[in-house]
Design an enzyme around this catalytic site. Structure first.
Site, PDB file in Angstrom:
ATOM      1  N   HIS A 100       0.819  -1.221   0.000  1.00 38.29           N
ATOM      2  CA  HIS A 100       0.000   0.000   0.000  1.00 38.29           C
ATOM      3  C   HIS A 100       0.852   1.269   0.000  1.00 38.29           C
ATOM      4  O   HIS A 100       0.350   2.348  -0.302  1.00 38.29           O
ATOM      5  CB  HIS A 100      -1.006  -0.001   1.161  1.00 38.29           C
ATOM      6  CG  HIS A 100      -0.442   0.339   2.502  1.00 38.29           C
ATOM      7  ND1 HIS A 100      -0.176  -0.624   3.460  1.00 38.29           N
ATOM      8  CD2 HIS A 100      -0.114   1.519   3.070  1.00 38.29           C
ATOM      9  CE1 HIS A 100       0.293  -0.033   4.548  1.00 38.29           C
ATOM     10  NE2 HIS A 100       0.344   1.269   4.341  1.00 38.29           N
ATOM     11  N   ASP A 128      -0.011  -7.667   1.573  1.00 35.34           N
ATOM     12  CA  ASP A 128       0.365  -6.251   1.614  1.00 35.34           C
ATOM     13  C   ASP A 128       1.881  -6.075   1.630  1.00 35.34           C
ATOM     14  O   ASP A 128       2.411  -5.244   2.373  1.00 35.34           O
ATOM     15  CB  ASP A 128      -0.268  -5.539   2.818  1.00 35.34           C
ATOM     16  CG  ASP A 128      -0.173  -4.015   2.703  1.00 35.34           C
ATOM     17  OD1 ASP A 128       0.098  -3.527   1.591  1.00 35.34           O
ATOM     18  OD2 ASP A 128      -0.340  -3.327   3.730  1.00 35.34           O
ATOM     19  N   SER A 161       4.648   2.540   7.748  1.00 37.59           N
ATOM     20  CA  SER A 161       4.281   1.422   6.872  1.00 37.59           C
ATOM     21  C   SER A 161       5.486   0.879   6.129  1.00 37.59           C
ATOM     22  O   SER A 161       6.204   1.635   5.470  1.00 37.59           O
ATOM     23  CB  SER A 161       3.252   1.873   5.828  1.00 37.59           C
ATOM     24  OG  SER A 161       2.012   2.138   6.398  1.00 37.59           O
TER      25      SER A 161
END
Length: 326
Positions: free
Chosen positions: A36, A67, A145
């Site tokens: 992402h 992911d 992230s």
């Protein structure tokens, strides 16, 4: 630069540039991050270590189901300082951990904490469940992230990927509950991306509801644990093997379920206590493996052998807590 409209850490408004984190896994420039972080990006640039030099990166491959993404950074070998992927099965609750990343664009930020819980389950952006996720209270925020979660020996045990923000929270900041994709999952995904440029995941082809005492009593299932099959797409491996889905919508203790389907009580000879257990078993298997299910219907028990297929691009299954798809 990315215009990704969905980020589990919360979208940064008013900018077309997304920031995230990542880490090198070898001296050839291969870098792991979250899918992402780079999804939809027209251009990816990377800074390494404490240098302000900016290097271009290209995408080797991505796996939306976990992911994860693998990049190749175009930088001098002298700048490559890779981290070692540890064995996430050795991780224990209470182990000290360090998270490194760029929260809110504040690069080279280090936070500490412990492993708060193991064997959590989170949903990827295409709604497949990721198993054996590590929960930590090390502070992670937007921009973390894709960064590493590191143990006391300096090994990466997970990739920081999502946070819980609390019910009704209007912010996307840290509340002490972060989730990291385990390093053993990362190893598997990276190896497949390096070898084939894509990742295959085993697919059973059902969505199911965990059987609770209330559900068992209300539907007179005759078993006290297992999974009640909700959906089984006709072209999926489970349906092809004769597994039948529910056909009547009912509400039990506020939970809407489809009654009338098969009940799966065992997987490969092991008692099945929840849908999470079934998802974990499928996630640990490979495409083409045979999975033996013990199934009950109308008081009759039978054993069904399902040859696992390859997972489609996305899942329309429900939440991973009481229901899920695999």
């Amino acid at each position: 630069e990315s215009n990704n409209p969905f980020d589990p850490f919360g979208q940064q408004q008013g900018t077309s540039t997304a920031t995230g984190s990542g880490f090198l896994i070898d001296t050839e420039g291969h870098m792991v991050t979250n899918n992402h972080v780079i999804e939809g990006a027209k251009k990816i640039t990377v800074t390494l270590g404490d240098s302000d030099a900016v290097y271009d990166a290209t995408v080797v491959g991505t796996d939306p189901s976990t992911d994860l993404a693998l990049l190749k950074v175009d930088a001098p070998s002298s700048e490559m300082k890779p981290l070692k992927l540890g064995d996430s099965t050795d991780v224990k609750v209470g182990d000290p951990v360090v998270a490194i990343g760029n929260p809110f664009g504040l690069d080279r930020t280090v936070t500490t904490g412990i492993v708060s819980a193991l064997q959590r389950e989170i949903a990827s952006l295409n709604q497949y469940a990721i198993s054996n996720v590590i929960q930590t209270d090390a502070a992670i925020n937007p921009g973390n992230s894709g960064g590493p979660l590191i143990d006391a020996n300096g090994n990466v045990i997970g990739v920081n990927s999502q946070i819980a923000t609390g019910t009704g929270s209007s912010t996307s900041g840290n509340v002490g509950i972060g989730f990291a994709i385990p390093s053993n999952t990362v190893k598997d995904v990276v190896n497949q991306l390096l070898e084939d440029g894509q990742v295959q995941h085993a697919y059973l082809g059902i969505s199911g509801a965990t059987i609770s005492p209330q559900l068992a009593d209300a539907l007179n299932l005759g078993v006290d644990q297992g999974v009640l099959v909700q959906e089984a797409p006709k072209d999926g491996p489970a349906a092809q093997a004769g597994i039948e889905a529910g056909n009547t919508a009912v509400t039990v203790a506020g939970q809407r379920v489809m009654a009338g389907g098969d009940v799966i009580t065992k997987v490969n000879g092991q008692d099945l206590s929840s849908m999470e257990d079934l998802i974990a078993a499928v996630n640990e298997a490979k495409v083409g493996d045979d999975m033996e299910l013990e199934v009950e219907r109308d008081g009759d028990s039978r054993t069904v052998k399902v040859t696992l297929g390859s997972r489609p691009d996305d899942s329309s299954s429900g939440s991973a807590s009481s229901q899920g798809g695999q």
